[in-house]
Write a protein that holds these residues in place. Structure first.
Motif, PDB file in Angstrom:
ATOM      1  N   GLU A   1       0.822  -1.205   0.000  1.00 47.75           N
ATOM      2  CA  GLU A   1       0.000   0.000   0.000  1.00 47.75           C
ATOM      3  C   GLU A   1       0.863   1.265   0.000  1.00 47.75           C
ATOM      4  OE1 GLU A   1      -2.948   0.054   3.007  1.00 47.75           O
ATOM      5  OE2 GLU A   1      -3.937  -1.776   2.329  1.00 47.75           O
ATOM      6  N   SER A   2       2.053   1.181   0.590  1.00 42.00           N
ATOM      7  CA  SER A   2       2.927   2.361   0.625  1.00 42.00           C
ATOM      8  C   SER A   2       3.347   2.753  -0.793  1.00 42.00           C
ATOM      9  CB  SER A   2       4.155   2.088   1.485  1.00 42.00           C
ATOM     10  OG  SER A   2       4.956   1.057   0.918  1.00 42.00           O
ATOM     11  N   PHE A   3       3.491   1.768  -1.676  1.00 42.66           N
ATOM     12  CA  PHE A   3       3.833   2.041  -3.068  1.00 42.66           C
ATOM     13  C   PHE A   3       2.744   2.883  -3.729  1.00 42.66           C
ATOM     14  CE2 PHE A   3       2.789   0.445  -7.392  1.00 42.66           C
ATOM     15  CZ  PHE A   3       3.839   1.020  -8.093  1.00 42.66           C
ATOM     16  N   VAL A   4       1.484   2.537  -3.477  1.00 39.61           N
ATOM     17  CA  VAL A   4       0.378   3.297  -4.063  1.00 39.61           C
ATOM     18  C   VAL A   4       0.360   4.713  -3.506  1.00 39.61           C
ATOM     19  CG1 VAL A   4      -2.127   3.370  -4.388  1.00 39.61           C
ATOM     20  CG2 VAL A   4      -0.947   1.171  -4.335  1.00 39.61           C
ATOM     21  N   ARG A   5       0.602   4.861  -2.202  1.00 39.37           N
ATOM     22  CA  ARG A   5       0.621   6.201  -1.606  1.00 39.37           C
ATOM     23  C   ARG A   5       1.697   7.077  -2.243  1.00 39.37           C
ATOM     24  NH1 ARG A   5      -0.016   3.516   3.413  1.00 39.37           N
ATOM     25  NH2 ARG A   5       2.192   3.771   3.873  1.00 39.37           N
ATOM     26  N   LYS A   6       2.837   6.468  -2.583  1.00 44.37           N
ATOM     27  CA  LYS A   6       3.958   7.251  -3.097  1.00 44.37           C
ATOM     28  C   LYS A   6       3.785   7.665  -4.553  1.00 44.37           C
ATOM     29  CE  LYS A   6       7.237   4.993   0.057  1.00 44.37           C
ATOM     30  NZ  LYS A   6       8.288   3.954   0.159  1.00 44.37           N
ATOM     31  N   ILE A   7       3.234   6.789  -5.376  1.00 46.96           N
ATOM     32  CA  ILE A   7       3.227   7.099  -6.817  1.00 46.96           C
ATOM     33  C   ILE A   7       1.827   7.347  -7.381  1.00 46.96           C
ATOM     34  CG2 ILE A   7       5.348   5.778  -7.182  1.00 46.96           C
ATOM     35  CD1 ILE A   7       2.354   4.372  -8.788  1.00 46.96           C
ATOM     36  N   ALA A   8       0.776   7.087  -6.603  1.00 48.35           N
ATOM     37  CA  ALA A   8      -0.580   7.211  -7.154  1.00 48.35           C
ATOM     38  C   ALA A   8      -1.504   7.925  -6.178  1.00 48.35           C
ATOM     39  CB  ALA A   8      -1.142   5.826  -7.509  1.00 48.35           C
ATOM     40  N   SER A   9      -1.075   9.074  -5.679  1.00 39.32           N
ATOM     41  CA  SER A   9      -1.909   9.867  -4.780  1.00 39.32           C
ATOM     42  C   SER A   9      -3.161  10.326  -5.524  1.00 39.32           C
ATOM     43  CB  SER A   9      -1.138  11.079  -4.271  1.00 39.32           C
ATOM     44  OG  SER A   9      -0.864  11.959  -5.351  1.00 39.32           O
ATOM     45  N   PRO A  10      -4.227  10.699  -4.795  1.00 40.91           N
ATOM     46  CA  PRO A  10      -5.437  11.189  -5.471  1.00 40.91           C
ATOM     47  C   PRO A  10      -5.160  12.332  -6.433  1.00 40.91           C
ATOM     48  CG  PRO A  10      -5.908  10.756  -3.164  1.00 40.91           C
ATOM     49  CD  PRO A  10      -4.431  10.569  -3.335  1.00 40.91           C
ATOM     50  N   ASP A  11      -4.195  13.177  -6.109  1.00 38.50           N
ATOM     51  CA  ASP A  11      -3.907  14.303  -6.989  1.00 38.50           C
ATOM     52  C   ASP A  11      -3.303  13.838  -8.314  1.00 38.50           C
ATOM     53  OD1 ASP A  11      -3.792  17.395  -6.908  1.00 38.50           O
ATOM     54  OD2 ASP A  11      -1.865  16.792  -7.745  1.00 38.50           O
ATOM     55  N   ARG A  12      -2.432  12.804  -8.266  1.00 38.66           N
ATOM     56  CA  ARG A  12      -1.850  12.283  -9.511  1.00 38.66           C
ATOM     57  C   ARG A  12      -2.916  11.578 -10.336  1.00 38.66           C
ATOM     58  NH1 ARG A  12       4.348  10.146  -8.562  1.00 38.66           N
ATOM     59  NH2 ARG A  12       5.069  11.909  -7.319  1.00 38.66           N
ATOM     60  N   ILE A  13      -3.835  10.903  -9.664  1.00 36.79           N
ATOM     61  CA  ILE A  13      -4.936  10.259 -10.379  1.00 36.79           C
ATOM     62  C   ILE A  13      -5.798  11.314 -11.059  1.00 36.79           C
ATOM     63  CG2 ILE A  13      -7.075   8.942 -10.054  1.00 36.79           C
ATOM     64  CD1 ILE A  13      -5.569   7.424  -7.803  1.00 36.79           C
ATOM     65  N   GLN A  14      -6.072  12.389 -10.339  1.00 34.78           N
ATOM     66  CA  GLN A  14      -6.899  13.472 -10.871  1.00 34.78           C
ATOM     67  C   GLN A  14      -6.275  14.082 -12.120  1.00 34.78           C
ATOM     68  OE1 GLN A  14      -8.149  16.008  -7.695  1.00 34.78           O
ATOM     69  NE2 GLN A  14      -8.985  17.567  -9.038  1.00 34.78           N
ATOM     70  N   HIS A  15      -4.956  14.013 -12.216  1.00 38.04           N
ATOM     71  CA  HIS A  15      -4.231  14.556 -13.371  1.00 38.04           C
ATOM     72  C   HIS A  15      -4.686  13.899 -14.667  1.00 38.04           C
ATOM     73  CE1 HIS A  15      -0.795  16.737 -15.046  1.00 38.04           C
ATOM     74  NE2 HIS A  15      -0.419  15.652 -15.672  1.00 38.04           N
ATOM     75  N   PHE A  16      -5.191  12.653 -14.595  1.00 38.03           N
ATOM     76  CA  PHE A  16      -5.584  11.906 -15.800  1.00 38.03           C
ATOM     77  C   PHE A  16      -7.105  11.799 -15.940  1.00 38.03           C
ATOM     78  CE2 PHE A  16      -1.233  10.608 -15.122  1.00 38.03           C
ATOM     79  CZ  PHE A  16      -0.722  10.564 -16.409  1.00 38.03           C
ATOM     80  N   MET A  17      -7.850  12.545 -15.123  1.00 37.73           N
ATOM     81  CA  MET A  17      -9.306  12.458 -15.184  1.00 37.73           C
ATOM     82  C   MET A  17      -9.882  13.610 -15.993  1.00 37.73           C
ATOM     83  SD  MET A  17     -10.159  11.264 -11.294  1.00 37.73           S
ATOM     84  CE  MET A  17     -11.917  11.217 -11.640  1.00 37.73           C
ATOM     85  N   PRO A  18     -10.977  13.375 -16.713  1.00 41.67           N
ATOM     86  CA  PRO A  18     -11.610  14.452 -17.481  1.00 41.67           C
ATOM     87  C   PRO A  18     -12.208  15.512 -16.553  1.00 41.67           C
ATOM     88  CG  PRO A  18     -12.324  12.289 -18.242  1.00 41.67           C
ATOM     89  CD  PRO A  18     -11.621  12.077 -16.948  1.00 41.67           C
ATOM     90  N   PRO A  19     -12.380  16.723 -17.051  1.00 44.41           N
ATOM     91  CA  PRO A  19     -13.029  17.755 -16.240  1.00 44.41           C
ATOM     92  C   PRO A  19     -14.504  17.425 -16.039  1.00 44.41           C
ATOM     93  CG  PRO A  19     -12.727  18.532 -18.485  1.00 44.41           C
ATOM     94  CD  PRO A  19     -12.010  17.220 -18.387  1.00 44.41           C
ATOM     95  N   GLY A  20     -15.033  17.770 -14.865  1.00 44.05           N
ATOM     96  CA  GLY A  20     -16.433  17.481 -14.589  1.00 44.05           C
ATOM     97  C   GLY A  20     -16.604  16.261 -13.708  1.00 44.05           C
ATOM     98  N   GLY A  21     -17.860  15.891 -13.477  1.00 42.01           N
ATOM     99  CA  GLY A  21     -18.166  14.774 -12.585  1.00 42.01           C
ATOM    100  C   GLY A  21     -17.877  13.425 -13.208  1.00 42.01           C
ATOM    101  N   SER A  22     -17.537  12.453 -12.355  1.00 38.41           N
ATOM    102  CA  SER A  22     -17.228  11.095 -12.824  1.00 38.41           C
ATOM    103  C   SER A  22     -17.716  10.081 -11.810  1.00 38.41           C
ATOM    104  CB  SER A  22     -15.714  10.909 -13.018  1.00 38.41           C
ATOM    105  OG  SER A  22     -15.188  11.809 -13.958  1.00 38.41           O
TER     106      SER A  22
END
Length: 718
Positions: free
Chosen positions: A692-713
């Motif tokens: 789980e520490s690996f996910v915290r380091k490289i896939a934070s919610p902010d990094r995930i948001q970087h690849f999400m479309p604008p608007g609701g999902s």
């Protein structure tokens, strides 16, 4: 003895006293590490650089740290950190308070343009909420939607229900709390008086009262001695009479830990603002420090080092049954809360209908009060008048249960139901208020329904991990593979090696097609302009949606560092994936639609020179010649975690991402705000990886948001 990983209420009360000496320090910059550690870099004019850490994950703490112990700044500041910088840069630290005796700290920062409050919740799952001066939530690390309280951006921050503050409790209130208990003295101090286990035991020891003494057998003298021990503790905290201690277990004489202190010094287990007799009884080694802040810095620094040296617990079989039971218990509680919301909302509506069904009676009561107040009658006189009327058998007076002048309310009882009314309003306004309250409760129910779905998904994830573990039981150890990364089960590894890079196109929207062609798109008008002017080359293909507000999408035939011959043919499959990319990150998704039209042209058909008499907006371009249309192109985005050759989050059309990521989650237009949806995806990823520490380091919610479309999902399978 397990080491302390969360600060107690007593710790926070002492901490507030010492942090108060830094009032007036100026904030330079804010940082966010992962999803649970906030760092504020400040300058104190007397003492120089000041670093404040606020951590709300598995470790829950708030204290200053030595500059040399500050973690390196993250490569890209996430959105939460940027928001903090915008609000706090140059602000003065105006003070910190503990909310009641709860594990909540409120940091206040003042700037000419307004007040910012950072509220740190060091209990439960932990949270950091940033509010304005009026407690309106600007942003928070975790959204909270519970029966008792809500913490979401745009709403007013709601503190948990207040509990007894033992540091200010009167002797009479103390006696009542003790008398109301049906257990022993130490448990009563721990729960009813909110001291927690350690300090409840310490107070009993200091008072000379048997911990296991049943409340029913406790004497007046026992109560007096315990209360006096509490008063002495409270006085020491108020006066800042601290003697901080770091406690550690005795180590082995031959542990070979040379140069790290005495050979007998073992691991740290606790840090306290005072010496504790309970720890002396346990033969723990006590190390005094100059201040409680310094003690906290040293303690948590050593704790982190010790955690790094421990054997990874994932080498042993996790207690899946305990996790499953925990999630089922939470679901049961959430189902009860939802049922409670339904009952509360229904009760409010029924009360509103009762008011209308007894309109004449209620109007008589309200009119009587309003007329009396207009004649300057006191609330006490009004209450006496109703009492007299009830004795005479007047129906309206008999319905009055209570009159509260401080709140301007009257409580009536109709058909066995008690209803609070605002005396200055009429029947309709009071009924409307009840209907509005019913609607508000139903909105809380919607939040609870979303929360229970999260918990159910967490339960499914644990069950999947259990099945995977059991299926692989007896398989060769991960260290026995043949060295080929593609044969690794990355999800099951106890420690995933991190290999990060930041390619030149990382600041744009991007993905690689199934045929390994790079596709890049602009995030705004400036980037659209830059793509056309700087990165568009011969042989590239350009796509754009028919709908306004889409990114300029470029399928690169070659890398900008390579010579472009224009002879490379881009496969149709890559063009189709780029079309889906273009429509997904456009206003089509934001509008909640599931398909849109896209056209494609060659790079030499695109120009920044408009036709005569026309004007191009920033980010716009002129297209000359025929276009190839891709009508009704469906939206579709998957977010995944890639482990080879780089460890990073990637996102784009599912057909491309699924072949490049170790695990993916598909999303579609939905009701969750971009930040909330990113947090839901993040939790799913954490459940899928053993590390789980690996996910915290490289896939934070902010990094995930970087690849999400604008608007609701929302997650597609929900």
């Amino acid at each position: 003895m397990d080491p302390k990983r969360e600060l107690t209420s007593v710790d926070l009360a002492a901490l507030v006293q010492e942090l108060g000496t830094y009032e007036g320090a100026k904030v330079d910059k804010a940082y966010l590490y992962g999803d649970d550690l906030v760092r504020l870099k400040m300058r104190d004019f007397d003492r120089g650089r000041l670093e404040l850490l606020l951590e709300v994950g598995e470790v829950k703490r708030a204290h200053t740290v030595s500059p040399e112990r500050v973690p390196d700044a993250p490569g890209r500041p996430p959105q939460f950190a940027m928001m903090l910088r915008n609000r706090l840069s140059g602000a003065d630290f105006a003070g910190v308070e503990q909310y009641e005796f709860d594990r909540i700290l409120e940091f206040v920062f003042e700037r000419e343009d307004g007040t910012t409050r950072i509220i740190v919740e060091l209990f439960g799952q932990g949270n950091v909420a940033v509010t304005d001066g009026e407690y309106e939530v600007i942003d928070c690390l975790e959204t909270v939607r519970l029966k008792s309280r809500t913490v979401v951006p745009g709403s007013r921050y709601e503190f948990p229900d207040t509990r007894t503050n033992p540091l200010t409790v009167s002797r009479e209130a103390f006696d009542r709390e003790m008398d109301d208990s049906d257990t022993d003295v130490v448990r009563t101090l721990a729960t009813q008086l909110n001291f927690g286990g350690l300090y409840a035991e310490e107070l009993c020891t200091r008072a000379g009262v048997e911990k296991g003494l049943d409340i029913a057998d406790a004497t007046e003298d026992d109560y007096r001695r315990v209360y006096e021990a509490i008063e002495r503790l409270a006085l020491d905290i108020r006066n800042g009479n601290f003697e901080p201690r770091i406690y550690r277990e005795e180590g082995d004489e031959d542990d070979g830990n040379e140069g790290a202190g005495d050979a007998a010094d073992g691991p740290v287990v606790d840090v306290t603002p005072f010496p504790l007799e309970e720890h002396e009884r346990q033969d723990l080694l006590a190390e005094p420090t100059d201040s409680f802040l310094a003690a906290l810095d040293d303690y948590f620094f050593e704790l982190a080092l010790e955690d790094e040296e421990e054997v990874d617990p994932t080498d042993q079989k996790p207690d899946f049954e305990a996790e499953i039971a925990k999630h089922k218990r939470i679901i049961e509680q959430q189902e009860g809360a939802i049922e409670g919301f339904e009952q509360q909302a229904e009760a409010q509506r029924e009360n509103a209908e009762l008011l209308y069904a007894n309109y004449g009676l209620v109007d008589d009561i309200l009119s009587t009060i309003q007329e009396a107040r207009a004649q300057d009658r006191s609330w006490d006189e009004i209450e006496e008048r109703f009492a007299e009327g009830a004795e005479r058998g007047i129906e309206a007076a008999e319905a009055v249960v209570d009159v509260d002048g401080s709140e301007g309310t009257v409580t009536v009882e109709i058909d066995g139901e008690r209803i609070d009314l605002f005396a200055h309003d009429g029947v309709e306004q009071n009924a409307d208020r009840l209907y509005t309250e019913a609607k508000r409760i139903e909105e809380k129910k919607e939040g609870a329904l979303a929360a229970i779905e999260d918990t159910r998904e967490d339960l499914k994830a644990v069950e999947r991990r259990k099945e995977r573990w059991e299926a692989e039981d007896g398989a060769p150890d991960e260290g026995e593979d043949d060295g080929e990364d593609e044969d690794r089960d990355w999800l099951a590894l106890s420690s995933v090696p991190i290999r990060e890079n930041e390619p030149w196109y990382d600041r744009f929207r991007w993905f690689h097609t199934s045929d390994d062609f790079l596709v890049i798109g602009g995030r705004n008008a400036d980037q659209n302009e830059e793509l056309v002017k700087k990165y568009l080359e011969r042989g590239d293909r350009v796509l754009h949606t028919q709908a306004h507000g889409g990114p300029v999408t470029v399928v690169k035939a070659t890398d900008p560092s390579e010579a472009s011959s224009g002879d490379i043919e881009i496969p149709e499959s890559s063009i189709e994936e780029a079309a889906q990319f273009a429509v997904s990150y456009s206003s089509v998704w934001k509008d909640g639609r599931y398909a849109g039209d896209v056209y494609a042209v060659d790079s030499d058909q695109v120009s920044k020179t408009p036709e005569s008499g026309e004007y191009l907006e920033k980010g716009g371009f002129a297209v000359r010649g025929d276009r190839t249309y891709y009508d009704d192109t469906p939206v579709g985005v998957a977010v995944g975690i890639q482990c080879e050759p780089w460890t990073r989050v990637i996102g784009g059309p599912p057909s491309a991402i699924e072949g490049q990521a170790e695990t993916t989650i598909e999303i579609e237009p939905g009701r969750y705000a971009q930040g909330d949806a990113a947090k839901r995806i993040y939790r799913r990823f954490r459940e899928r990886f053993e590390d789980e520490s690996f996910v915290r380091k490289i896939a934070s919610p902010d990094r995930i948001q970087h690849f999400m479309p604008p608007g609701g999902s929302r997650i597609a399978e929900e």
